[in-house]
Design a protein around this motif. Structure first.
Motif, PDB file in Angstrom:
ATOM      1  N   ASP A  99       0.833  -1.210   0.000  1.00 33.08           N
ATOM      2  CA  ASP A  99       0.000   0.000   0.000  1.00 33.08           C
ATOM      3  C   ASP A  99       0.862   1.252   0.000  1.00 33.08           C
ATOM      4  OD1 ASP A  99      -2.158  -1.670   0.077  1.00 33.08           O
ATOM      5  OD2 ASP A  99      -2.528  -1.436   2.237  1.00 33.08           O
ATOM      6  N   GLY A 100       1.997   1.208   0.714  1.00 28.28           N
ATOM      7  CA  GLY A 100       2.876   2.370   0.751  1.00 28.28           C
ATOM      8  C   GLY A 100       3.443   2.700  -0.615  1.00 28.28           C
ATOM      9  N   ARG A 104       2.653   6.327  -2.399  1.00 30.71           N
ATOM     10  CA  ARG A 104       3.701   7.288  -2.771  1.00 30.71           C
ATOM     11  C   ARG A 104       3.677   7.595  -4.263  1.00 30.71           C
ATOM     12  NH1 ARG A 104       6.377   4.416   1.347  1.00 30.71           N
ATOM     13  NH2 ARG A 104       7.247   2.884  -0.127  1.00 30.71           N
ATOM     14  N   ALA A 105       3.405   6.595  -5.078  1.00 29.33           N
ATOM     15  CA  ALA A 105       3.335   6.830  -6.518  1.00 29.33           C
ATOM     16  C   ALA A 105       2.164   7.737  -6.870  1.00 29.33           C
ATOM     17  CB  ALA A 105       3.219   5.508  -7.260  1.00 29.33           C
ATOM     18  N   ALA A 106       1.051   7.550  -6.182  1.00 29.83           N
ATOM     19  CA  ALA A 106      -0.126   8.366  -6.477  1.00 29.83           C
ATOM     20  C   ALA A 106       0.121   9.837  -6.176  1.00 29.83           C
ATOM     21  CB  ALA A 106      -1.317   7.847  -5.676  1.00 29.83           C
ATOM     22  N   ARG A 107       0.942  10.133  -5.185  1.00 28.55           N
ATOM     23  CA  ARG A 107       1.211  11.537  -4.831  1.00 28.55           C
ATOM     24  C   ARG A 107       1.876  12.286  -5.966  1.00 28.55           C
ATOM     25  NH1 ARG A 107       3.856  10.306   1.089  1.00 28.55           N
ATOM     26  NH2 ARG A 107       1.904   9.819   2.212  1.00 28.55           N
ATOM     27  N   LEU A 124       2.513  -8.372  -6.674  1.00 32.62           N
ATOM     28  CA  LEU A 124       3.462  -8.134  -7.752  1.00 32.62           C
ATOM     29  C   LEU A 124       3.202  -6.757  -8.350  1.00 32.62           C
ATOM     30  CD1 LEU A 124       5.779  -9.391  -9.403  1.00 32.62           C
ATOM     31  CD2 LEU A 124       4.040 -10.268 -10.996  1.00 32.62           C
ATOM     32  N   LEU A 125       4.208  -5.851  -8.219  1.00 27.62           N
ATOM     33  CA  LEU A 125       4.083  -4.473  -8.688  1.00 27.62           C
ATOM     34  C   LEU A 125       5.221  -4.151  -9.641  1.00 27.62           C
ATOM     35  CD1 LEU A 125       3.529  -2.813  -5.174  1.00 27.62           C
ATOM     36  CD2 LEU A 125       1.753  -3.626  -6.729  1.00 27.62           C
ATOM     37  N   GLU A 130       9.871   7.092 -12.257  1.00 31.43           N
ATOM     38  CA  GLU A 130       9.101   8.069 -11.475  1.00 31.43           C
ATOM     39  C   GLU A 130       8.189   7.407 -10.462  1.00 31.43           C
ATOM     40  OE1 GLU A 130       7.550  11.579 -13.454  1.00 31.43           O
ATOM     41  OE2 GLU A 130       8.541  10.946 -15.294  1.00 31.43           O
ATOM     42  N   ALA A 131       8.027   6.097 -10.576  1.00 34.69           N
ATOM     43  CA  ALA A 131       7.211   5.366  -9.616  1.00 34.69           C
ATOM     44  C   ALA A 131       8.066   4.498  -8.693  1.00 34.69           C
ATOM     45  CB  ALA A 131       6.201   4.491 -10.358  1.00 34.69           C
ATOM     46  N   ASP A 132       9.384   4.705  -8.697  1.00 34.18           N
ATOM     47  CA  ASP A 132      10.280   3.918  -7.846  1.00 34.18           C
ATOM     48  C   ASP A 132       9.775   3.921  -6.403  1.00 34.18           C
ATOM     49  OD1 ASP A 132      13.361   2.850  -7.604  1.00 34.18           O
ATOM     50  OD2 ASP A 132      12.732   3.956  -5.824  1.00 34.18           O
ATOM     51  N   PRO A 133       9.800   2.750  -5.733  1.00 39.93           N
ATOM     52  CA  PRO A 133       9.224   2.653  -4.381  1.00 39.93           C
ATOM     53  C   PRO A 133       9.763   3.662  -3.374  1.00 39.93           C
ATOM     54  CG  PRO A 133       9.710   0.477  -5.250  1.00 39.93           C
ATOM     55  CD  PRO A 133      10.274   1.463  -6.228  1.00 39.93           C
ATOM     56  N   ARG A 134      11.000   4.110  -3.534  1.00 38.61           N
ATOM     57  CA  ARG A 134      11.563   5.056  -2.584  1.00 38.61           C
ATOM     58  C   ARG A 134      12.007   6.355  -3.244  1.00 38.61           C
ATOM     59  NH1 ARG A 134      13.978   2.812   1.825  1.00 38.61           N
ATOM     60  NH2 ARG A 134      14.259   4.961   2.521  1.00 38.61           N
TER      61      ARG A 134
END
Length: 866
Positions: A99-100, A104-107, A124-125, A130-134
């Motif tokens: 979910d995190g 973060r990607a949605a922001r 599986l994501l 630009e959508a990197d988890p961190r």
């Protein structure tokens, strides 16, 4: 088979489709190649990937650039694929972390694709940069601010991204953590003159740094280029310069080396269960072999050929290089850098680059002993053994096994590493390798031929503590002006701020006799160096670390800070830590300029007693007149005039007249002084010979390379002194008389400083000191030949009037010259010249011939960061 092993290790349902390029390509519907990834068994698997077409275009362009093509499109592509071709895929068990990532990607409005899978997980994501988890939000902001299409140089998902901007020639580094430590160490490297690339924050964000793009590639990529070995040598010299900068723990962050015994060992044992017993044994061996208290300093922390950029378009004899990726740099064990480099070269089958770096390092410094170097190399091999796994090499079990075998061979027999490096140089040079010690490396005769590497471990003495040339403290570079012998608390240093516009701007302050005492209250210039004043410091001879005192302080001289507090406009003139300091207090009101000599509490009375016992000098000379005194300081009025050290004008006979007046005053003082010592003690040839023997050992500690030359000079001098008898007509002599102790002022009698060394002794010693210093000043280039000639003429005339035999004067002069070779071994600026002086002095009869060139020009001067 290797993919199945990884999948079993990851222990995640469906992880196989992330670990094999074909399955990953099928998942995304396009041809992908794996870049790197991380597995957390039972928790997550994260991989970075690149479109095959983009990767192939970049590889073709790099090959074309290496072949000499000048096509602009190839040059751009050679910088790496475009961001659109790079992505990541994540398999994760935790629903909260899943979910995190989505939140973060949605922001930032970035798209994360969630692939079909079990509702209870694992999830599986996948997505783009630009959508990197961190990193996603920062990457989004940086990319949206650019007016050009960047190229991706490096991508470690959820860790860092490095972009190249072809149009502006910049490199942008984006990280998940603040990079303040990286900025700090980069500034230190730059201040020390170690070749690196300056960094600056992007829009005040410390987690995004901008630098200039430099060079034509890294050394790993150009390992087979004809100039690669010379570039590796240059990297070794730069590394030695870095290591010789003593770093105070509070000045820099700790290097990010990880655990002493690499945390990768359990992972290797889990990946290769059949190797588990060998891995555990290697861990025990490594724990035993690594030094408990290694020499520490400023290190790179992750040095390898791919961290060294070079400019192949430069046609100079030595390739220009830049050392990059300093994010692990900081305070740490020096051997770790050499071990890291050698491990990388052995793993890449380019041991000749390892040998070349050691050769460059040995030309400027001393590598660790063979056992220590082997231990650090083995540690680096074990720490990096999982790299083939993280980079998805299909043959990773073989590569990991080879590194384990190599680490075991080196730990069990450190000479195995030496043989590997020597064999590499035989292959590189096509000729036998002459094994040399790191203290006397062989110089290359052909600029295109690397220096033969020193044999690791040929260290003359592990306790050697070469005095550094520079110290980095409080963000400024300080030149080590003077040093003194170990006093039980370390080697005292006097530092002066270095003028960046003039690298030679280091005052050559007072010369020292056997006591090392020669603060010169009258020695002051208008230079910025003098105005700032020196600072005290101490060098730990065991670790090589330098502790720099706060400005105007000394733990052993509390009176120094008290004096400066009482006189805010005062300045420190000289400072011998733990023993004495001299402070100049400007004229104020009715009081003229004064000098305060500060010593340890309870010692000031000794200074006063010495002034009283040297009363016979007062009259023929002007002495410092006491104004006030307390338990740890004596304040005297300033003496007018300039020291003879400054070299007065030759015109109108000023220089000759100054010397004649000085020597006349000296003869009058001797005639007026006592001739019978109250306790029968007289400083004669035997006492002077004992002084030389003491200095011999002191100098050996800090300059072992000059020991052979100094020993022969000292033995020759002691032999000459041994021919003399005790003085028949002793007198009160200065005993530390040289050009910086004498002041000339027109119309006034000569001034004389530091008479606290006065003693009943042989008058020939004073004249010999003056004569030896005249020759030394000429060799230093401080006086010209005419200044030195006139000084010696006047000194010889004074000796003749005093009925001092020429042989006696020559014997004492040889002793003073031999002593100067020891004293100046403590002064980095003059160390090499002092060796040259020692080589010129007459050898003892029967001594074997010496080749000065083998010893004089070994560049062992260092730079130090506190």
């Amino acid at each position: 088979m290797s993919t199945a092993r990884l999948a079993a290790h990851a222990d995640l349902p469906g992880v196989e489709q992330l670990l094999e390029p074909g399955a990953l390509s099928a998942l995304h519907g396009e041809d992908l190649s794996l870049l790197r990834g991380r597995l957390k068994p039972g928790a997550s698997a994260l991989v970075a990937h690149c479109q095959v077409a983009a990767a192939a275009a970049g590889a073709d362009a790099r090959a074309g650039a290496a072949g000499g093509t000048d096509a602009a499109d190839q040059a751009d592509a050679a910088r790496g694929p475009s961001p659109e071709g790079i992505g990541w895929t994540l398999l994760i068990v935790s629903p909260h972390k899943r979910d995190g990532v989505l939140r973060r990607a949605a922001r930032s409005g970035a798209e994360v694709h969630e692939h079909t899978g079990p509702a209870e997980g694992p999830f599986l994501l996948s997505g783009g940069l630009e959508a990197d988890p961190r990193l996603g939000r920062l990457v989004h902001r940086v990319l949206r601010s650019l007016r050009q299409t960047p190229r991706v140089l490096s991508y470690n998902p959820a860790r860092h991204l490095v972009l190249h901007l072809p149009q502006t020639g910049q490199v942008v580094r984006i990280a998940t953590r603040p990079l303040d430590d990286l900025l700090q160490v980069t500034r230190c490297w730059t201040a020390l003159g170690v070749p690196t690339i300056a960094q600056r924050p992007w829009r005040r964000r410390s987690s995004v740094l901008v630098s200039e793009h430099w060079g034509t590639g890294d050394l790993a990529h150009h390992a087979q280029h004809p100039r690669a070995l010379r570039a590796a040598e240059a990297a070794g010299a730069a590394l030695s310069q870095l290591h010789d900068a003593a770093v105070a723990a509070d000045e820099l962050p700790e290097a990010r080396l990880g655990e002493r015994i690499p945390a990768t060992l359990p992972e290797i044992a889990a990946l290769l269960p059949e190797q588990a017993p060998a891995v555990h044994r290697l861990g025990r061996l490594l724990r035993d072999r690594l030094p408990e208290h290694p020499r520490t300093g400023l290190i790179h922390g992750d040095l390898s050929p791919d961290q060294v950029l070079l400019d192949l378009q430069d046609t100079g004899s030595l390739p220009q290089i830049r050392v990059i990726d300093l994010d692990r740099s900081g305070h740490g064990p020096l051997g770790a850098d050499l071990g890291s480099w050698l491990a990388a070269c052995l793993s890449a089958d380019t041991p000749e680059l390892g040998a070349a770096l050691l050769a460059g390092y040995a030309r400027a410094g001393t590598p660790p002993e063979a056992e220590e170097l082997a231990a650090w190399t083995a540690r680096a091999l074990l720490a990096g053994a999982v790299d083939p796994v993280r980079r998805f090499r299909t043959d990773w079990p073989i590569l990991v096994g080879r590194r384990l075998e190599l680490a075991a061979a080196i730990l069990e027999d450190p000479a195995h590493l030496t043989r590997l490096l020597s064999d590499a140089h035989r292959g590189a040079l096509g000729a036998p390798v002459a094994a040399t010690g790191p203290t006397a490396p062989v110089a290359a005769t052909d600029p295109a031929t690397p220096v033969v590497p020193a044999a690791p471990g040929a260290v003359t003495d592990p306790a050697v503590a070469v005095v550094p040339e520079r110290v980095l403290a409080d963000g400024a570079v300080w030149a080590v002006d003077r040093a003194w012998p170990h006093d039980g608390r370390g080697i005292p240093l006097e530092l002066r701020a270095e003028d960046p516009e003039d690298p030679e701007d280091t005052a050559d302050t007072a010369d020292t006799a056997d006591t090392g005492n020669a603060e010169d209250p009258a020695e002051r210039t208008d230079s910025a160096t003098a105005r700032r004043g020196p600072r005290g410091a101490r060098l730990d001879p065991e670790t090589g670390e330098v502790t720099v005192f706060a400005p105007g302080t000394d733990p052993r001289l509390p009176g120094l800070a008290r004096c400066l507090d009482a006189h805010p406009d005062a300045e420190v003139v000289s400072h011998r830590p733990g023993k004495r300091a001299v402070v100049r207090v400007p004229a104020a009101g009715e009081q003229g300029e004064r000098y305060v000599k500060i010593v340890r509490p309870g010692r000031a009375q000794r200074l006063r007693d010495a002034l009283a016992s040297a009363a016979s000098f007062d009259g023929p000379f002007r002495l410092q007149q006491e104004i006030t005194a307390d338990e740890d300081s004596v304040t005297t009025a300033a003496l007018a005039g300039r020291t003879l050290h400054e070299g007065l004008p030759l015109e109108d006979g000023v220089w000759r007249r100054a010397w004649r007046e000085t020597l006349t005053a000296w003869a009058q003082a001797l005639a007026a002084g006592p001739v019978t010592p109250p306790d029968g003690a007289v400083h004669g040839p035997a006492e002077e010979s004992a002084v030389l023997e003491n200095w011999r050992e002191r100098a050996r500690l800090v300059d072992p390379l000059g020991s052979t030359l100094r020993d022969r000079a000292i033995e020759a001098a002691r032999r000459e002194l041994g021919r003399l008898t005790a003085p028949e007509r002793p007198a009160l002599i200065h005993r530390d008389l040289h050009d910086k102790q004498i002041l000339h002022a027109p119309g006034l009698s000569p001034g004389l400083l530091d008479v606290d060394t006065a003693v009943l002794g042989d008058p020939a010693l004073d004249l010999a000191n003056l004569r030896a210093h005249a020759s030394w000043r000429e060799l230093q280039g401080i006086w010209n030949a005419e200044h030195a000639r006139i000084a010696r003429e006047e000194i010889d005339a004074a000796a003749l009037r005093a009925r001092i035999p020429a042989a006696t004067l020559a014997a004492y002069e040889s002793g003073t010259l031999a002593r100067l070779t020891c004293v100046y071994a403590f002064r980095p600026r003059w160390r090499a010249l002092a060796r040259e002086l020692a080589a010129d002095l007459r050898p003892a009869p029967g001594a074997p011939p010496v080749a000065p060139d083998d010893l004089l020009h070994t560049p062992d001067e260092r730079t130090v960061t506190t």
